[in-house]
Design an enzyme around this catalytic site. Structure first.
Site, PDB file in Angstrom:
ATOM      1  CD1 TRP A 199      -2.103  27.808 -27.134  1.00  0.00           C
ATOM      2  CD2 TRP A 199      -1.807  27.889 -29.353  1.00  0.00           C
ATOM      3  NE1 TRP A 199      -0.964  27.088 -27.440  1.00  0.00           N
ATOM      4  CE2 TRP A 199      -0.762  27.117 -28.788  1.00  0.00           C
ATOM      5  CE3 TRP A 199      -1.811  28.082 -30.744  1.00  0.00           C
ATOM      6  CZ2 TRP A 199       0.257  26.540 -29.564  1.00  0.00           C
ATOM      7  CZ3 TRP A 199      -0.803  27.501 -31.512  1.00  0.00           C
ATOM      8  CH2 TRP A 199       0.207  26.743 -30.924  1.00  0.00           C
ATOM      9  CG  ASP A 213      -7.963  25.784 -29.902  1.00  0.00           C
ATOM     10  OD1 ASP A 213      -7.863  24.545 -29.762  1.00  0.00           O
ATOM     11  OD2 ASP A 213      -6.992  26.521 -30.164  1.00  0.00           O
ATOM     12  CE  LYS A 224      -0.910  21.149 -27.486  1.00  0.00           C
ATOM     13  NZ  LYS A 224      -1.298  22.132 -28.484  1.00  0.00           N
TER      14      LYS A 224
HETATM   15  C1  LIG Z   1      -1.263  23.136 -29.360  1.00  0.00           C
HETATM   16  C2  LIG Z   1      -2.382  24.061 -29.568  1.00  0.00           C
HETATM   17  C3  LIG Z   1      -2.697  24.562 -30.835  1.00  0.00           C
HETATM   18  C4  LIG Z   1      -1.882  24.235 -32.067  1.00  0.00           C
HETATM   19  O1  LIG Z   1      -2.093  22.934 -32.457  1.00  0.00           O
HETATM   20  P1  LIG Z   1      -1.418  22.340 -33.782  1.00  0.00           P
HETATM   21  O2  LIG Z   1      -1.979  20.961 -33.802  1.00  0.00           O
HETATM   22  O3  LIG Z   1       0.071  22.372 -33.571  1.00  0.00           O
HETATM   23  O4  LIG Z   1      -1.820  23.160 -34.928  1.00  0.00           O
HETATM   24  C5  LIG Z   1      -3.797  25.399 -30.956  1.00  0.00           C
HETATM   25  N1  LIG Z   1      -4.537  25.737 -29.888  1.00  0.00           N
HETATM   26  C6  LIG Z   1      -4.263  25.276 -28.657  1.00  0.00           C
HETATM   27  C7  LIG Z   1      -5.138  25.670 -27.507  1.00  0.00           C
HETATM   28  C8  LIG Z   1      -3.173  24.424 -28.453  1.00  0.00           C
HETATM   29  O5  LIG Z   1      -2.901  23.966 -27.226  1.00  0.00           O
END
Ligand SMILES: *Cc1c(COP(=O)(O)O)cnc(C)c1O
Length: 360
Positions: free
Chosen positions: A101, A171, A195
């Site tokens: 990521w 993030d 999540k």
């Molecule tokens: C799932 C995830 C993403 C991507 O998220 P989207 O909503 O599919 O764009 C980005 N960063 C992390 C840490 C993630 O777990």
């Protein structure tokens, strides 16, 4: 048989929340309308959104000089919106590379600015969180970006870097609300909802007010955080049902002791799985350095791919679903977000123990 869903995202939601949504699906509190059918400008939905905002502010103790935005486009859209809005005339940003990521965030930022990779765990296959003392930060950087929890690699920072005057951007897609954070340590936090917040389709951004309003001239309206901040995230039609669901999750969190209690339960849940792995005499291995093991995503493997496949097949017959590892990582991954009950993790831990004994 009770089903436990260990998907990495979209992921399990609290059962009580889904039951309440079902209860209110056709007729939200005597209005004769589903939330899905409501105008986002009507007083009913405005109330739902205002409550979701207020509850999130309370849960995370978000100070008044931070704006809370409910956007769309996922965390992936933030990989671009962050540099577009936070460069503020500067030419470079610091990024910490701890896995898949972070790398995606870096690749996107490289289209918009010079990226200084301030630290990386590439030397050990992204299996740890690089020690802060070794970060090579640039005082001129517009911001520092890192990924507190690498959802695929299962690496989590259990500390927050102090980047001084340079705004810290995180993030938090896969560990927001799973442990207390002091929001004032960050310039901007973002997270896709699917999540630990609610269904897919909502992206949460928490941003310090002084970082708004510096977008370059010509930036399209929808990409400017200020547009959304000035319009309470209703510049255009927001993802109304997703915001409603996130609001129900926030209420559920408040009812269940808030983020502090979540953290206690999450520590206990993670320990159950790591204890089985560590006690298995090498039958199960987890590639992550012990100090940096994620509480949210637990990756593990057996000795070979055939045995992993058998594990996954047997797990399903025990009601333990979606344990297959990410295609880039292989093996297994148990995602144990807030909504995964301790009882579900216990069933998985027991099954892991049994499986190891039967094959060991
Ligand atoms: C799932 C995830 C993403 C991507 O998220 P989207 O909503 O599919 O764009 C980005 N960063 C992390 C840490 C993630 O777990």
């Amino acid at each position: 048989m009770t089903i436990f869903n260990f998907a990495a995202g979209p992921a399990v939601l609290p059962h009580e929340v889904l039951a309440q949504a079902r209860e209110e699906l056709l007729d939200w509190r005597g209005t004769g309308m589903s939330v899905m059918e409501m105008s986002h400008r009507g007083k009913e939905f405005m109330g739902i959104a205002a409550e979701a905002h207020a509850d999130l502010r309370e849960l995370m103790a978000i100070p008044q000089h931070y704006k809370v935005l409910f956007l769309q486009g996922g965390a992936t859209m933030q990989f671009a919106m962050v540099p577009l809005n936070l460069l503020r005339g500067k030419l470079s940003a610091d990024y910490v590379n701890t896995g898949i990521w972070s790398k995606k965030a870096i690749d996107e930022a490289k289209k918009l600015c010079y990226v200084n990779e301030a630290a990386s765990s590439a030397d050990k296959s992204f299996s740890y969180a690089p020690d802060f003392a070794r970060w090579k930060l640039d005082k001129q950087a517009a911001y520092v970006h890192y990924t507190p929890n690498e959802t695929i690699g299962g690496v989590e920072f259990n500390w927050v870097p102090d980047t001084g005057k340079v705004p810290l951007v995180a993030d938090m897609s896969s560990n927001i609300l799973s442990r207390p954070y002091d929001v004032t340590q960050f310039g901007l936090i973002y997270a896709g909802a699917q999540k630990n917040i609610g269904p897919a389709g909502v992206t949460l951004v928490i941003v310090r007010e002084d970082l708004l309003g510096h977008a370059p001239a010509g930036l399209p309206t929808m990409l400017d955080y200020k547009t959304h901040a000035d319009n309470d995230s209703m510049y255009n039609t927001p993802p109304t049902y997703g915001i409603y669901m996130a609001g129900l999750v926030f209420k559920w969190l408040k009812k269940n002791g808030g983020v502090a209690q979540m953290e206690k339960t999450n520590i206990a849940k993670a320990r159950l799985l790591y204890d089985v792995i560590d006690a298995s005499d090498g039958f199960y291995t987890c590639p992550v350095a012990k100090a940096d093991r994620s509480r949210m995503n637990v990756p593990f493997k057996t000795r070979d791919a055939a045995l992993d496949a058998e594990f996954l097949k047997q797990a399903e017959t025990h009601g333990l679903l979606q344990l297959k590892g990410h295609k880039l990582a292989g093996g297994m991954r148990a995602s144990i977000y807030n909504a995964m009950p301790l009882a579900g993790v216990q069933v998985l831990a027991d099954f892991m123990g049994e499986f190891a004994r039967s094959k060991g």
